[in-house]
Design a protein around this motif. Structure first.
Motif, PDB file in Angstrom:
ATOM      1  N   LEU A 166     -24.887 -14.317 -29.296  1.00 41.39           N
ATOM      2  CA  LEU A 166     -25.349 -13.542 -28.088  1.00 41.39           C
ATOM      3  C   LEU A 166     -26.123 -12.096 -28.325  1.00 41.39           C
ATOM      4  O   LEU A 166     -26.981 -12.003 -27.869  1.00 41.39           O
ATOM      5  CB  LEU A 166     -23.738 -12.743 -27.503  1.00 41.39           C
ATOM      6  N   ALA A 167     -25.798 -11.640 -29.691  1.00 45.74           N
ATOM      7  CA  ALA A 167     -26.547 -10.492 -30.098  1.00 45.74           C
ATOM      8  C   ALA A 167     -27.948 -10.966 -30.284  1.00 45.74           C
ATOM      9  O   ALA A 167     -28.843 -10.114 -29.936  1.00 45.74           O
ATOM     10  CB  ALA A 167     -25.804  -9.763 -31.139  1.00 45.74           C
ATOM     11  N   LEU A 168     -28.107 -11.956 -31.235  1.00 46.40           N
ATOM     12  CA  LEU A 168     -29.370 -12.445 -31.560  1.00 46.40           C
ATOM     13  C   LEU A 168     -30.184 -12.765 -30.253  1.00 46.40           C
ATOM     14  O   LEU A 168     -31.331 -12.309 -30.356  1.00 46.40           O
ATOM     15  CB  LEU A 168     -29.287 -13.653 -32.363  1.00 46.40           C
ATOM     16  N   PHE A 207     -28.856  -8.379 -33.525  1.00 41.44           N
ATOM     17  CA  PHE A 207     -29.510  -7.825 -32.518  1.00 41.44           C
ATOM     18  C   PHE A 207     -31.024  -7.437 -32.790  1.00 41.44           C
ATOM     19  O   PHE A 207     -32.109  -7.625 -32.292  1.00 41.44           O
ATOM     20  CB  PHE A 207     -28.693  -6.832 -31.860  1.00 41.44           C
ATOM     21  N   ARG A 234     -34.975  -8.458 -32.323  1.00 44.60           N
ATOM     22  CA  ARG A 234     -35.930  -7.780 -31.888  1.00 44.60           C
ATOM     23  C   ARG A 234     -37.430  -8.069 -32.706  1.00 44.60           C
ATOM     24  O   ARG A 234     -38.310  -7.967 -32.414  1.00 44.60           O
ATOM     25  CB  ARG A 234     -35.481  -6.219 -32.046  1.00 44.60           C
ATOM     26  N   THR A 289     -22.353  -7.984 -37.796  1.00 45.61           N
ATOM     27  CA  THR A 289     -22.708  -9.185 -37.483  1.00 45.61           C
ATOM     28  C   THR A 289     -23.753  -8.699 -36.343  1.00 45.61           C
ATOM     29  O   THR A 289     -24.893  -9.392 -36.099  1.00 45.61           O
ATOM     30  CB  THR A 289     -21.848 -10.303 -37.093  1.00 45.61           C
ATOM     31  N   ALA A 290     -23.114  -8.285 -35.376  1.00 45.04           N
ATOM     32  CA  ALA A 290     -23.579  -8.334 -33.827  1.00 45.04           C
ATOM     33  C   ALA A 290     -24.773  -7.136 -34.049  1.00 45.04           C
ATOM     34  O   ALA A 290     -25.956  -7.570 -33.438  1.00 45.04           O
ATOM     35  CB  ALA A 290     -22.751  -7.466 -32.837  1.00 45.04           C
ATOM     36  N   ILE A 291     -24.841  -6.157 -34.641  1.00 44.18           N
ATOM     37  CA  ILE A 291     -25.780  -4.825 -34.716  1.00 44.18           C
ATOM     38  C   ILE A 291     -26.974  -5.711 -35.505  1.00 44.18           C
ATOM     39  O   ILE A 291     -28.062  -5.380 -35.068  1.00 44.18           O
ATOM     40  CB  ILE A 291     -25.395  -3.925 -35.624  1.00 44.18           C
ATOM     41  N   ALA A 346     -29.834 -11.557 -27.506  1.00 43.18           N
ATOM     42  CA  ALA A 346     -30.097 -10.508 -26.589  1.00 43.18           C
ATOM     43  C   ALA A 346     -31.266  -9.814 -27.104  1.00 43.18           C
ATOM     44  O   ALA A 346     -32.019  -9.273 -26.647  1.00 43.18           O
ATOM     45  CB  ALA A 346     -28.991  -9.669 -26.431  1.00 43.18           C
ATOM     46  N   GLY A 347     -31.229  -9.613 -28.573  1.00 44.35           N
ATOM     47  CA  GLY A 347     -32.390  -8.973 -29.212  1.00 44.35           C
ATOM     48  C   GLY A 347     -33.803  -9.848 -28.989  1.00 44.35           C
ATOM     49  O   GLY A 347     -34.578  -9.187 -28.758  1.00 44.35           O
ATOM     50  N   THR A 404     -20.333 -14.362 -30.780  1.00 45.80           N
ATOM     51  CA  THR A 404     -20.830 -12.750 -30.916  1.00 45.80           C
ATOM     52  C   THR A 404     -22.196 -12.675 -31.360  1.00 45.80           C
ATOM     53  O   THR A 404     -23.085 -12.063 -30.842  1.00 45.80           O
ATOM     54  CB  THR A 404     -19.671 -12.055 -31.493  1.00 45.80           C
ATOM     55  N   GLY A 405     -22.310 -13.332 -32.650  1.00 45.42           N
ATOM     56  CA  GLY A 405     -23.498 -13.440 -33.294  1.00 45.42           C
ATOM     57  C   GLY A 405     -24.741 -14.044 -32.578  1.00 45.42           C
ATOM     58  O   GLY A 405     -25.811 -13.458 -32.528  1.00 45.42           O
TER      59      GLY A 405
END
Length: 469
Positions: free
Chosen positions: A107-109, A397, A401, A392-394, A111-112, A104-105
């Motif tokens: 994927l979020a990173l 991400f 960015r 963690t995901a927020i 994606a950012g 999850t972490g």
């Protein structure tokens, strides 16, 4: 120029590595597949970075860590059911939990990071010639004298502090092997602050060199003050960042800083070669640097190690730390921001703030029953311990960015009012990002914090107006 050949080589090597590791055993299928998903997402983002025209140094090193130093070793450790630290103490019942947090972490990173790259994959940064713009760039938008004075003051302060520490702590701390330097620092009546002073010196030297290098070579300011600043910063770098006494991650920071400041166009033109050779450097150069500076004397013997054996080394303990952090949260609950606040306020002594958190990796290892506590904690684990999977995901991400933004700052053409400090920060963070990604944050944040503070001091000095009486 884009780099399709290097991209194909990087992606192919990554896939071969992934298939080989996945086939190395038959244990722990479900967590292996979750980590495999994190690996593939990281590899795809990594390949996009290699393909693009822009250099993207922060994104490259971030994705490099997640591909080859975090998820790939984790998959191998899972498939062989072998872990470096206290193998028998690893909580096998938490393997899926740790793998899911990692997935999850990651994927979020990624994606950012990707959302800052894909929109311009076939274009250029800021809608212009982007990273292809040649350095140096004109400084007509700058007050040349004020920029030179600010750079001179920063470089002089850094050099004076480093020379003072050299006189107080002795030359072996700066010019001996790392192990010798550690023994000398830890032997000064148990003064744990001595090692941090050495970190401050290294960060000051890197920052002084970065700022003065950008002023001289990017902004093209060539007056006498700038020349003196360059001499002072190079002297600081030669003392505080002498290679034999530096940790390996600091050597990465040194190499990245010097390269990104002095030869950005060479790195950009040869990006495919440099970036494609990254995994080879990781699995050959890192073990060599480790043995080179052990003991009282340098050992320059080079030994080729089996990459699979190296994947079980303590250098790649990230996934095992993720298992430990699940144990930590089960035992003590979430910190609800306490760990990140402790990291930001790392300089506050525990004698004043008794509730200040320790290194997350150490606390998690202690919670898991380990005796040795100097263990890393990757970013997903750091943030998870503070607020859970959604936080963690927020946060990751948002960090992704930010990483993409730092790359854009480095690659943007022209020099504007904020270019010197912002470009300095992007270069310095590129050097520090491997150790920041590996953690634990509270134990490694000192160097980046000193660097950013010095950049802020340069900005203050540049804007400072002295009234004449």
């Amino acid at each position: 120029m884009k780099h399709p050949t290097a991209t194909i080589a990087v992606f192919t090597f990554g896939m071969i590595s992934f298939i080989s590791v996945l086939a190395s055993g038959n244990e722990n299928t479900t967590p292996s597949l979750l980590l495999g998903g994190a690996f593939l997402i990281s590899l795809l983002t990594h390949s996009i970075i290699v393909y693009r025209k822009q250099l993207d140094p922060v994104s490259y090193l971030t994705t490099m860590y997640f591909v080859y130093a975090f998820t790939l070793p984790g998959i191998y450790q899972l498939r062989t059911d072998t872990f470096y630290w206290y193998n028998n103490s690893v909580r096998r019942d938490l393997l899926i939990d740790a793998a899911f947090i990692t997935f999850t972490g990651t994927l979020a990173l990624m994606a950012g990071i990707s959302t800052t790259k894909l929109g311009r994959l076939f274009g250029t940064s800021f809608g212009s010639t982007g990273a292809s713009t040649a350095r140096p760039m004109p400084a007509k938008r700058y007050d040349r004298k004020r920029a030179s004075i600010a750079s001179f003051v920063i470089s002089a302060i850094c050099l004076a502090f480093i020379i003072l520490q050299l006189a107080q702590k002795g030359p072996l701390v700066f010019f001996g092997t790392r192990e010798m330097a550690n023994l000398l620092l830890s032997g000064k009546d148990g003064d744990s602050g001595s090692a941090f002073v050495k970190t401050i010196c290294s960060a000051m030297a890197l920052t002084s060199f970065t700022i003065t290098g950008i002023v001289r070579y990017w902004a093209g300011i060539k007056n006498s003050l700038t020349k003196v600043s360059i001499i002072a910063s190079v002297t600081s770098l030669s003392i505080a960042c002498f290679p034999t006494s530096l940790p390996r991650f600091w050597m990465i920071a040194l190499a990245m800083t010097v390269g990104l400041v002095l030869i950005p166009n060479v790195l950009r033109r040869k990006k495919g070669i440099f970036f494609a050779s990254g995994p080879i450097a990781l699995f050959s150069l890192f073990p060599f640097l480790s043995s080179l500076r052990r003991g009282e004397n340098l050992d320059a013997s080079f030994e080729i190690k089996n990459p699979f054996d190296y994947l079980l080394h303590g250098d790649f303990d990230g996934y095992q730390s993720m298992i430990n952090v699940v144990v930590l949260v089960q035992n003590e609950g979430f910190a609800f921001g306490g760990r990140i606040i402790s990291t930001v306020l790392f300089f506050v002594p525990r004698s004043i703030w008794s509730g200040k958190y320790d290194r997350t990796g150490a606390e998690a290892a202690d919670s898991a029953g380990y005796l040795y506590l100097n263990i890393s904690m990757p970013l997903p684990g750091e943030i998870y311990a503070d607020g859970g999977i959604i936080i963690t995901a927020i946060v990751l991400f948002a960090i992704g960015r930010l990483i993409g933004t730092l790359d854009s700052i480095y690659s943007s053409p022209g020099m504007t009012l904020g270019s010197i400090p912002l470009s300095s920060i992007s270069i310095l963070i590129a050097g520090f990002v491997p150790i920041l990604a590996r953690g634990s944050l509270i134990s490694v944040i000192g160097g980046p914090a000193v660097a950013i503070s010095l950049v802020a001091a340069w900005s203050f000095l540049y804007r400072l107006k002295i009234r004449r009486t």
